[in-house]
Design a protein around this motif. Structure first.
Motif, PDB file in Angstrom:
ATOM      1  N   ARG A   1      -3.723   4.185  -5.358  1.00 33.08           N
ATOM      2  CA  ARG A   1      -3.274   2.793  -5.470  1.00 33.08           C
ATOM      3  C   ARG A   1      -2.222   2.716  -6.601  1.00 33.08           C
ATOM      4  O   ARG A   1      -2.219   3.490  -7.527  1.00 33.08           O
TER       5      ARG A   1
ATOM      6  N   CYS B   1       7.717   7.151  -6.527  1.00 35.45           N
ATOM      7  CA  CYS B   1       7.048   8.213  -5.774  1.00 35.45           C
ATOM      8  C   CYS B   1       6.484   9.245  -6.760  1.00 35.45           C
ATOM      9  O   CYS B   1       6.946   9.332  -7.912  1.00 35.45           O
TER      10      CYS B   1
ATOM     11  N   ILE C   1       3.121  10.983  -2.754  1.00 37.63           N
ATOM     12  CA  ILE C   1       2.826   9.556  -2.539  1.00 37.63           C
ATOM     13  C   ILE C   1       4.094   8.748  -2.850  1.00 37.63           C
ATOM     14  O   ILE C   1       4.730   8.937  -3.885  1.00 37.63           O
ATOM     15  N   ARG C   2       4.408   7.794  -1.958  1.00 35.49           N
ATOM     16  CA  ARG C   2       5.595   6.946  -2.143  1.00 35.49           C
ATOM     17  C   ARG C   2       5.212   5.496  -1.856  1.00 35.49           C
ATOM     18  O   ARG C   2       4.364   5.227  -1.015  1.00 35.49           O
ATOM     19  N   TRP C   3       5.892   4.567  -2.550  1.00 34.72           N
ATOM     20  CA  TRP C   3       5.624   3.129  -2.379  1.00 34.72           C
ATOM     21  C   TRP C   3       6.921   2.325  -2.496  1.00 34.72           C
ATOM     22  O   TRP C   3       7.916   2.783  -3.053  1.00 34.72           O
ATOM     23  N   SER C   4       6.883   1.141  -1.967  1.00 28.36           N
ATOM     24  CA  SER C   4       8.046   0.241  -2.028  1.00 28.36           C
ATOM     25  C   SER C   4       7.963  -0.649  -3.267  1.00 28.36           C
ATOM     26  O   SER C   4       6.866  -1.017  -3.727  1.00 28.36           O
TER      27      SER C   4
ATOM     28  N   THR D   1       0.841  -1.207   0.000  1.00 26.20           N
ATOM     29  CA  THR D   1       0.000   0.000   0.000  1.00 26.20           C
ATOM     30  C   THR D   1       0.879   1.262   0.000  1.00 26.20           C
ATOM     31  O   THR D   1       1.808   1.381   0.809  1.00 26.20           O
ATOM     32  N   PRO D   2       0.619   2.174  -0.893  1.00 27.57           N
ATOM     33  CA  PRO D   2       1.430   3.399  -0.932  1.00 27.57           C
ATOM     34  C   PRO D   2       1.174   4.273   0.308  1.00 27.57           C
ATOM     35  O   PRO D   2       0.177   4.099   1.006  1.00 27.57           O
ATOM     36  N   GLU D   3       2.079   5.208   0.559  1.00 33.92           N
ATOM     37  CA  GLU D   3       1.996   6.075   1.730  1.00 33.92           C
ATOM     38  C   GLU D   3       2.076   7.549   1.305  1.00 33.92           C
ATOM     39  O   GLU D   3       2.733   7.878   0.323  1.00 33.92           O
ATOM     40  N   CYS D   4       1.391   8.407   2.092  1.00 34.07           N
ATOM     41  CA  CYS D   4       1.506   9.862   1.902  1.00 34.07           C
ATOM     42  C   CYS D   4       2.611  10.358   2.831  1.00 34.07           C
ATOM     43  O   CYS D   4       2.470  10.324   4.059  1.00 34.07           O
ATOM     44  N   VAL D   5       3.675  10.789   2.263  1.00 34.27           N
ATOM     45  CA  VAL D   5       4.829  11.167   3.079  1.00 34.27           C
ATOM     46  C   VAL D   5       4.961  12.683   3.246  1.00 34.27           C
ATOM     47  O   VAL D   5       5.695  13.154   4.090  1.00 34.27           O
TER      48      VAL D   5
END
Length: 383
Positions: free
Chosen positions: A382, A367, A329-332, A316-320
């Motif tokens: 997403r 990101c 928005i960033r994701w692994s 799940t992406p994150e708001c950093v």
């Protein structure tokens, strides 16, 4: 016209031991002469009767029958005589050839000198060539003069292997040769067959035998991948040379890193390995063989690469970074399943509008910064 006279002499004596039935008292019987005359006249013959001297006790009577033959009959007789003479000459020639072929045979087996996987063979000349005759063969000494002049003798060496296959390993005029590349565990026999011109020994020499001890099997060839899927792979290999002792079993090993582990051991030359391979992973297989002497060396390894698959679903992406009308928005990166990830797609759903998810970014970066967001609005993201 040619006239050939055939003379038949019929004789008798006063002696009881020489008296013939058709003669009486030393004189030819008139009745017998009459019968002979009638018979001979039918065949164009003439009879002449005369008395042979020698005294009263040995007085003899002879009758000569002269028969006239025409030219055709004379030619026929002459042709028969020539044919008979030719047949006699042919039989004599065949007999001499048979005797020579018998004398060409070597009576002793060749000598074998061992040298690992090769041997050296030496043999004696036939007695008819060397003229060194034994007492029993003195009568055959004249056959030497019938051999072709200025023609070298040829020796043919035949080798019979363990599987009964026969090969000619040498043909030449020397009375020695070397045979190389013999196999471990092989049982070999060698014999010599001399020949000169049209004459070939009627029988090969006695056999000389040579054996090599069995060894471990040769190194097997590299195995092959014959079938593969995401969850299994089938490996097949060929049998190496057993080097004189039957192969008992094979050992198949595999590795996904530096260490090998056994995956199969048995008599079969194929194995299906069921395993959930990681997509894009590199796997190696190697095989060795064992006989009663021991294990062979390992074969070269065959490399199998499992087919790559689509990447796993990203987390799940994150708001950093959230600001007024702005958010980052960033994701692994997920597991790529054997192939590098080339692109990401980021979608956003503006709940207030009711349009659902729409693509707002597509690229290599993991990101993205969103702008022009509205206050007090709800957004979903997403990847």
């Amino acid at each position: 016209m040619c006239i050939v006279l055939r003379v038949v002499i019929i004789w008798s004596s006063h002696s009881n031991a020489y008296r013939l039935p058709e003669f009486s008292g030393g004189m030819a019987s008139d009745h017998s002469d009459a019968r002979d005359t009638r018979s001979d006249q039918q065949h164009g013959a003439q009879n002449v009767t005369f008395v042979l001297g020698g005294g009263n006790r040995s007085r003899q009577v002879a009758k000569i029958k002269i028969v006239n033959l025409n030219a055709q009959q004379a030619e026929h007789i002459k042709a028969e005589q020539l044919r008979h003479k030719d047949n006699v000459l042919k039989m004599q020639a065949e007999q001499k050839k048979k005797e020579i072929c018998e004398q060409l045979s070597i009576k002793e087996a060749p000598e074998v000198t061992a040298g690992g996987y090769s041997v050296k063979l030496n043999w004696k000349q036939p007695e008819i060539i060397s003229c060194q005759y034994s007492e029993k063969l003195k009568s055959a000494e004249h056959l030497h003069n019938l051999l072709p002049k200025h023609t070298k003798i040829t020796y043919t060496i035949k080798m019979t292997a363990k599987d009964k296959s026969t090969d000619v390993v040498y043909s030449g005029s020397e009375n020695f040769c070397s045979v190389n590349d013999l196999k471990p565990g092989g049982n070999y026999s060698f014999c010599v067959i001399p020949s000169i011109g049209e004459f070939t020994a009627s029988a090969p020499s006695p056999e000389a035998k040579y054996s090599l001890p069995a060894e471990i099997p040769s190194t097997p060839p590299m195995p092959k991948i014959v079938a593969k899927s995401k969850s299994s792979v089938t490996i097949r290999w060929n049998a190496p040379s057993d080097n004189g002792a039957l192969i008992i079993e094979y050992s198949l090993e595999w590795s996904m890193d530096a260490d090998y582990k056994q995956v199969y051991c048995g008599k079969e030359k194929q194995h299906k390995m069921v395993y959930k391979f990681t997509p894009g992973s590199l796997t190696k297989f190697r095989v060795k063989a064992r006989n009663e002497i021991g294990w062979s060396q390992f074969s070269e390894s065959v490399t199998y690469t499992c087919a790559a698959a689509a990447p796993e679903a990203p987390p799940t992406p994150e708001c950093v970074d959230i600001r007024v009308c702005h958010a980052t928005i960033r994701w692994s990166s997920p597991d790529d399943n054997g192939a590098p990830i080339t692109s990401y797609k980021l979608e956003m759903d503006d709940v207030d509008t009711g349009y659902g998810f729409r693509v707002i970014y597509q690229g290599e970066q993991a990101c993205y910064s969103c702008s022009e967001l509205h206050r007090k609005s709800i957004y979903k993201f997403r990847v």
